[in-house]
Design a protein around this motif. Structure first.
Motif, mmCIF file in Angstrom:
data_model
loop_
_atom_site.group_PDB
_atom_site.id
_atom_site.type_symbol
_atom_site.label_atom_id
_atom_site.label_comp_id
_atom_site.label_asym_id
_atom_site.label_seq_id
_atom_site.Cartn_x
_atom_site.Cartn_y
_atom_site.Cartn_z
ATOM 1 N N THR A 70 -9.458 -89.695 -67.823
ATOM 2 C CA THR A 70 -10.046 -88.924 -66.724
ATOM 3 C C THR A 70 -10.874 -89.805 -65.797
ATOM 4 O O THR A 70 -10.724 -89.755 -64.566
ATOM 5 C CB THR A 70 -10.926 -87.786 -67.268
ATOM 6 O OG1 THR A 70 -10.135 -86.934 -68.100
ATOM 7 C CG2 THR A 70 -11.510 -86.965 -66.118
ATOM 8 N N LEU A 103 -8.692 -92.143 -63.643
ATOM 9 C CA LEU A 103 -7.952 -91.447 -62.588
ATOM 10 C C LEU A 103 -8.889 -90.889 -61.512
ATOM 11 O O LEU A 103 -8.544 -90.886 -60.329
ATOM 12 C CB LEU A 103 -7.102 -90.331 -63.197
ATOM 13 C CG LEU A 103 -6.009 -90.820 -64.157
ATOM 14 C CD1 LEU A 103 -5.246 -89.647 -64.753
ATOM 15 C CD2 LEU A 103 -5.043 -91.768 -63.447
ATOM 16 N N GLU A 104 -10.067 -90.434 -61.919
ATOM 17 C CA GLU A 104 -11.053 -89.989 -60.928
ATOM 18 C C GLU A 104 -11.464 -91.145 -60.030
ATOM 19 O O GLU A 104 -11.621 -90.976 -58.808
ATOM 20 C CB GLU A 104 -12.267 -89.400 -61.630
ATOM 21 C CG GLU A 104 -12.041 -88.015 -62.228
ATOM 22 C CD GLU A 104 -13.268 -87.453 -62.923
ATOM 23 O OE1 GLU A 104 -13.286 -86.248 -63.209
ATOM 24 O OE2 GLU A 104 -14.221 -88.237 -63.176
ATOM 25 N N ASN A 154 -8.755 -91.756 -57.505
ATOM 26 C CA ASN A 154 -8.831 -90.772 -56.418
ATOM 27 C C ASN A 154 -9.931 -91.123 -55.429
ATOM 28 O O ASN A 154 -9.755 -90.996 -54.201
ATOM 29 C CB ASN A 154 -9.074 -89.372 -56.996
ATOM 30 C CG ASN A 154 -7.868 -88.812 -57.706
ATOM 31 O OD1 ASN A 154 -6.732 -89.208 -57.440
ATOM 32 N ND2 ASN A 154 -8.087 -87.877 -58.619
ATOM 33 N N SER A 155 -11.067 -91.583 -55.940
ATOM 34 C CA SER A 155 -12.181 -91.948 -55.064
ATOM 35 C C SER A 155 -11.845 -93.166 -54.207
ATOM 36 O O SER A 155 -12.194 -93.222 -53.019
ATOM 37 C CB SER A 155 -13.440 -92.227 -55.891
ATOM 38 O OG SER A 155 -13.901 -91.048 -56.520
ATOM 39 N N MET A 187 -8.862 -94.042 -53.279
ATOM 40 C CA MET A 187 -7.909 -93.582 -52.262
ATOM 41 C C MET A 187 -8.642 -92.872 -51.126
ATOM 42 O O MET A 187 -8.293 -93.050 -49.952
ATOM 43 C CB MET A 187 -6.871 -92.666 -52.899
ATOM 44 C CG MET A 187 -5.948 -93.386 -53.879
ATOM 45 S SD MET A 187 -4.778 -92.294 -54.736
ATOM 46 C CE MET A 187 -3.656 -91.913 -53.387
ATOM 47 N N GLU A 188 -9.673 -92.106 -51.458
ATOM 48 C CA GLU A 188 -10.472 -91.434 -50.429
ATOM 49 C C GLU A 188 -11.222 -92.456 -49.580
ATOM 50 O O GLU A 188 -11.293 -92.323 -48.348
ATOM 51 C CB GLU A 188 -11.454 -90.460 -51.077
ATOM 52 C CG GLU A 188 -12.254 -89.651 -50.057
ATOM 53 C CD GLU A 188 -13.192 -88.638 -50.696
ATOM 54 O OE1 GLU A 188 -14.003 -88.054 -49.948
ATOM 55 O OE2 GLU A 188 -13.117 -88.439 -51.927
ATOM 56 N N SER A 195 -19.466 -87.569 -49.912
ATOM 57 C CA SER A 195 -18.472 -87.264 -50.945
ATOM 58 C C SER A 195 -19.116 -87.252 -52.325
ATOM 59 O O SER A 195 -19.640 -88.271 -52.787
ATOM 60 C CB SER A 195 -17.334 -88.283 -50.919
ATOM 61 O OG SER A 195 -16.510 -88.147 -52.064
ATOM 62 N N GLU A 218 -17.564 -87.113 -55.154
ATOM 63 C CA GLU A 218 -16.779 -87.959 -56.047
ATOM 64 C C GLU A 218 -17.113 -89.441 -55.857
ATOM 65 O O GLU A 218 -17.255 -90.188 -56.834
ATOM 66 C CB GLU A 218 -15.268 -87.729 -55.816
ATOM 67 C CG GLU A 218 -14.762 -86.377 -56.265
ATOM 68 C CD GLU A 218 -15.116 -85.248 -55.300
ATOM 69 O OE1 GLU A 218 -15.549 -85.547 -54.156
ATOM 70 O OE2 GLU A 218 -14.978 -84.077 -55.689
#
Length: 229
Positions: A29, A32-33, A36-37, A39-40, A212, A214
């Motif tokens: 987790t 992968l989190e 994602n961050s 990528m943001e 953000s 995240e």
């Protein structure tokens, strides 16, 4: 030793087995989190500056690659890739503020000699004095003076040891066997999260962007900053 298509298929089957073991024995987790961050951050960075956005295609691709390598049992390769990611991320932030140098580097295909260690040493990269040049509140965000640049230099040094084959970084001294080893995967995971963390910190400080949840969560992992709201 003769290699055939069947040998390659056997290697793929072995990798699939290692991947299954890794996924069953670990909670991915956080990994992968962090992806994602990142990528943001890449999306936000690209919106801010088209001149350096090309770096983020490479960075995100490399992050995905090191995750795949690590869950397949190639943790030393994954660690080496993390250094590449850190170099590229630092380049993207450095050249964002140095457009003339960026154009020279692109036009002349200059050597990529802006190593992280050189940036910190020669350009005070992400030292407190550097940060306050574009974010007057940053001096209050750091828990300790030059904590960001010190962490950046330390993590880079550890990954350089892997890339240059320092003896204690070698994983296959006893056997060529490729297999799942939790201690090796956890070593990768720690460095991976550290690198993603420092990238998130650099983004927040450079753009003064705390919007953000995240990205803030990722940046807070190492507690180098004061609490982010």
């Amino acid at each position: 030793m003769s290699y055939t298509k069947n040998t390659l298929l056997a290697l793929i089957a072995k990798n699939n087995k290692i991947q299954t073991e890794t996924l069953h024995d670990n909670d991915l987790t956080g990994i992968l989190e962090a992806l994602n961050s990142i990528m943001e951050i890449g999306e936000r960075f690209s919106e801010s500056d088209s001149d350096t956005s090309f770096y983020w295609n490479e960075i995100i691709s490399e992050v995905i690659s090191v995750i795949h390598a690590s869950i397949s049992g190639y943790n030393r390769l994954a660690l080496s890739g993390l250094r590449n990611i850190l170099e590229l991320a630092c380049h993207s932030f450095y050249f964002y503020d140095h457009k003339i140098e960026l154009n020279i580097a692109k036009n002349e295909n200059s050597k990529a000699n802006k190593y992280v260690s050189a940036l910190v040493r020669d350009d005070s990269f992400y030292m407190t004095s550097y940060i306050t040049a574009f974010n007057n509140g940053a001096v209050d965000l750091e828990k300790n003076k030059d904590s960001i640049s010190s962490f950046l230099s330390l993590e880079y040094s550890k990954l350089c040891d892997v890339v240059h084959g320092r003896n204690k970084t070698l994983f296959k001294k006893e056997s060529l066997k490729i297999s799942y080893k939790k201690v090796e995967f956890k070593q990768f995971e720690t460095h991976y999260l550290n690198i993603m963390n420092i990238i998130a910190i650099m983004y927040i400080l450079r753009f003064n962007d705390r919007s953000s949840f995240e990205i803030n969560k990722l940046a807070s992992r190492t507690q180098l900053l004061q609490e982010l709201s």
